[in-house]
Design a protein around this motif. Sequence first.
Motif, PDB file in Angstrom:
ATOM      1  N   ASN A 235      -3.775  10.844   0.750  1.00  0.00           N
ATOM      2  CA  ASN A 235      -4.182  10.062  -0.423  1.00  0.00           C
ATOM      3  C   ASN A 235      -3.737   8.607  -0.298  1.00  0.00           C
ATOM      4  O   ASN A 235      -4.521   7.674  -0.535  1.00  0.00           O
ATOM      5  N   LEU A 236      -2.479   8.391   0.119  1.00  0.00           N
ATOM      6  CA  LEU A 236      -1.945   7.023   0.187  1.00  0.00           C
ATOM      7  C   LEU A 236      -2.612   6.212   1.291  1.00  0.00           C
ATOM      8  O   LEU A 236      -2.957   5.040   1.088  1.00  0.00           O
ATOM      9  N   VAL A 237      -2.800   6.824   2.464  1.00  0.00           N
ATOM     10  CA  VAL A 237      -3.449   6.103   3.559  1.00  0.00           C
ATOM     11  C   VAL A 237      -4.925   5.862   3.235  1.00  0.00           C
ATOM     12  O   VAL A 237      -5.470   4.782   3.502  1.00  0.00           O
ATOM     13  N   VAL A 272       3.576   3.088   3.028  1.00  0.00           N
ATOM     14  CA  VAL A 272       2.192   2.829   3.402  1.00  0.00           C
ATOM     15  C   VAL A 272       1.830   1.457   2.835  1.00  0.00           C
ATOM     16  O   VAL A 272       1.768   1.279   1.619  1.00  0.00           O
ATOM     17  N   ALA A 273       1.610   0.484   3.734  1.00  0.00           N
ATOM     18  CA  ALA A 273       1.360  -0.900   3.301  1.00  0.00           C
ATOM     19  C   ALA A 273      -0.030  -1.346   3.732  1.00  0.00           C
ATOM     20  O   ALA A 273      -0.420  -1.161   4.887  1.00  0.00           O
ATOM     21  N   ASP A 274      -0.778  -1.909   2.784  1.00  0.00           N
ATOM     22  CA  ASP A 274      -2.097  -2.455   3.129  1.00  0.00           C
ATOM     23  C   ASP A 274      -2.091  -3.968   2.964  1.00  0.00           C
ATOM     24  O   ASP A 274      -1.099  -4.551   2.505  1.00  0.00           O
ATOM     25  N   GLY A 321      11.809  14.037  -4.684  1.00  0.00           N
ATOM     26  CA  GLY A 321      11.779  12.700  -4.108  1.00  0.00           C
ATOM     27  C   GLY A 321      11.521  11.632  -5.153  1.00  0.00           C
ATOM     28  O   GLY A 321      11.538  11.889  -6.358  1.00  0.00           O
ATOM     29  N   ARG A 322      11.270  10.430  -4.671  1.00  0.00           N
ATOM     30  CA  ARG A 322      10.980   9.299  -5.552  1.00  0.00           C
ATOM     31  C   ARG A 322       9.770   8.547  -5.005  1.00  0.00           C
ATOM     32  O   ARG A 322       9.548   8.504  -3.792  1.00  0.00           O
ATOM     33  N   LEU A 323       9.020   7.953  -5.922  1.00  0.00           N
ATOM     34  CA  LEU A 323       7.824   7.188  -5.560  1.00  0.00           C
ATOM     35  C   LEU A 323       7.992   5.756  -6.054  1.00  0.00           C
ATOM     36  O   LEU A 323       8.381   5.534  -7.202  1.00  0.00           O
ATOM     37  N   LEU A 324       7.714   4.797  -5.201  1.00  0.00           N
ATOM     38  CA  LEU A 324       7.837   3.376  -5.555  1.00  0.00           C
ATOM     39  C   LEU A 324       6.565   2.653  -5.143  1.00  0.00           C
ATOM     40  O   LEU A 324       6.145   2.735  -3.986  1.00  0.00           O
ATOM     41  N   ILE A 325       5.956   1.939  -6.100  1.00  0.00           N
ATOM     42  CA  ILE A 325       4.744   1.159  -5.813  1.00  0.00           C
ATOM     43  C   ILE A 325       5.060  -0.315  -6.033  1.00  0.00           C
ATOM     44  O   ILE A 325       5.484  -0.707  -7.120  1.00  0.00           O
ATOM     45  N   GLU A 326       4.874  -1.099  -4.982  1.00  0.00           N
ATOM     46  CA  GLU A 326       5.139  -2.532  -5.052  1.00  0.00           C
ATOM     47  C   GLU A 326       3.877  -3.285  -4.643  1.00  0.00           C
ATOM     48  O   GLU A 326       3.209  -2.906  -3.677  1.00  0.00           O
ATOM     49  N   SER A 327       3.567  -4.346  -5.376  1.00  0.00           N
ATOM     50  CA  SER A 327       2.356  -5.097  -5.045  1.00  0.00           C
ATOM     51  C   SER A 327       2.420  -6.502  -5.618  1.00  0.00           C
ATOM     52  O   SER A 327       3.044  -6.740  -6.658  1.00  0.00           O
ATOM     53  N   GLU A 328       1.773  -7.407  -4.903  1.00  0.00           N
ATOM     54  CA  GLU A 328       1.576  -8.775  -5.386  1.00  0.00           C
ATOM     55  C   GLU A 328       0.129  -9.148  -5.114  1.00  0.00           C
ATOM     56  O   GLU A 328      -0.399  -8.847  -4.031  1.00  0.00           O
ATOM     57  N   GLN A 329      -0.492  -9.770  -6.083  1.00  0.00           N
ATOM     58  CA  GLN A 329      -1.896 -10.154  -5.908  1.00  0.00           C
ATOM     59  C   GLN A 329      -2.024 -11.131  -4.741  1.00  0.00           C
ATOM     60  O   GLN A 329      -1.288 -12.104  -4.641  1.00  0.00           O
ATOM     61  N   THR A 334       2.289  -1.937  -1.239  1.00  0.00           N
ATOM     62  CA  THR A 334       3.105  -1.006  -0.457  1.00  0.00           C
ATOM     63  C   THR A 334       3.547   0.139  -1.351  1.00  0.00           C
ATOM     64  O   THR A 334       4.129  -0.083  -2.414  1.00  0.00           O
ATOM     65  N   VAL A 335       3.233   1.370  -0.924  1.00  0.00           N
ATOM     66  CA  VAL A 335       3.667   2.563  -1.643  1.00  0.00           C
ATOM     67  C   VAL A 335       4.686   3.273  -0.781  1.00  0.00           C
ATOM     68  O   VAL A 335       4.416   3.606   0.382  1.00  0.00           O
ATOM     69  N   SER A 336       5.875   3.495  -1.338  1.00  0.00           N
ATOM     70  CA  SER A 336       6.961   4.147  -0.582  1.00  0.00           C
ATOM     71  C   SER A 336       7.298   5.495  -1.207  1.00  0.00           C
ATOM     72  O   SER A 336       7.404   5.619  -2.421  1.00  0.00           O
TER      73      SER A 336
END
Length: 342
Positions: A235-237, A272-274, A321-329, A334-336
Amino acid sequence: MTAERIATVLEALPMPVLLIGPDERVRAANAPLDVVLGTNLIGRHYITALRQPALIDAIAKVRQSGGTAATRFVGRDGDRDTTYRVSLAAAEGDIVLSFEDQTAAEEAGKMRRDFVANVSHELRTPLTALLGFIETLSGAARDDAKARERFLEIMAHEASRMTRLVDDLLSLSRVEEDERVRPREHVDLAALLSSVIKGLEPQAESAGVTVTLAGAGQDEMVPGDAGQLVQVFTNLVENGIKYGAAGKSVTVTLSPKEQHPRLRAEGVQISVADQGEGIASHHLARLTERFYRVDNHRSREVGGTGLGLAIVKHIVNRHRGRLLIESEQGEGTTVSVFLPSS
């Protein structure tokens, strides 16, 4: 019964209780009631203490009839609305009010209603399209080969969309059912991630996106359900491929075991970083909600059901576990995923 004895009895009760005397003033209240109505109620007239018309009317009714009644009390606990079922009963000139917290049930009911409304909305659009095309093919376009071919292609797309939605709903239901049971089998994350990326190669090539895996040489074993973890990283990829920019890359990074503050234990981080457009900060907290989309049109266009990250969240929770979503426009997303190693 003395005031001291009444206070002692009320304090022994686990639910919030209020006692109104014959003079219409608060005679006693226990500590749990402080959360509902605040402190310093003793001696105040019940109207100034309660202030909700439905409850005040119910007290007047019980005072006149000498019987019982029930009503609703709506309060506030920080940013959260609270709901109580208030039972009233006359007792030798006094009136006893007991407050039963219904907040969780109300919230569950609202979630259920919202869920049904969202599912209905998601299914209605493709169903309406299918019915419209069927009607057209049965009439005006019956003998139009080009139109028939185009309409059948759209119908197949809409039917596939409904199938994906039903599959995701069933998957979400299964994950929620098993969420309290932590997996005990051990999974090789490097091999699992390599397999996920290999399976998505055709999709990545079609989108013009390169997917790379960093840290694949490590032998990182964690307790997990292999099938569910494949679902998480697929899903993440896949999201990275769909929403990352064409011609750019998606990088999957498997970090070595270390002590993680987010886990308060030793664990592994998979990121997973795009290099896509990124997501505005006000969306981030809601991304794992069911059917929440940043861009409804684009999500549907690329085949999203709005349930993917909700499924990811529940699977990660099951693995403790833990889920972390980081993003900047303009900088990508990046979803960790942090998974405990034991």
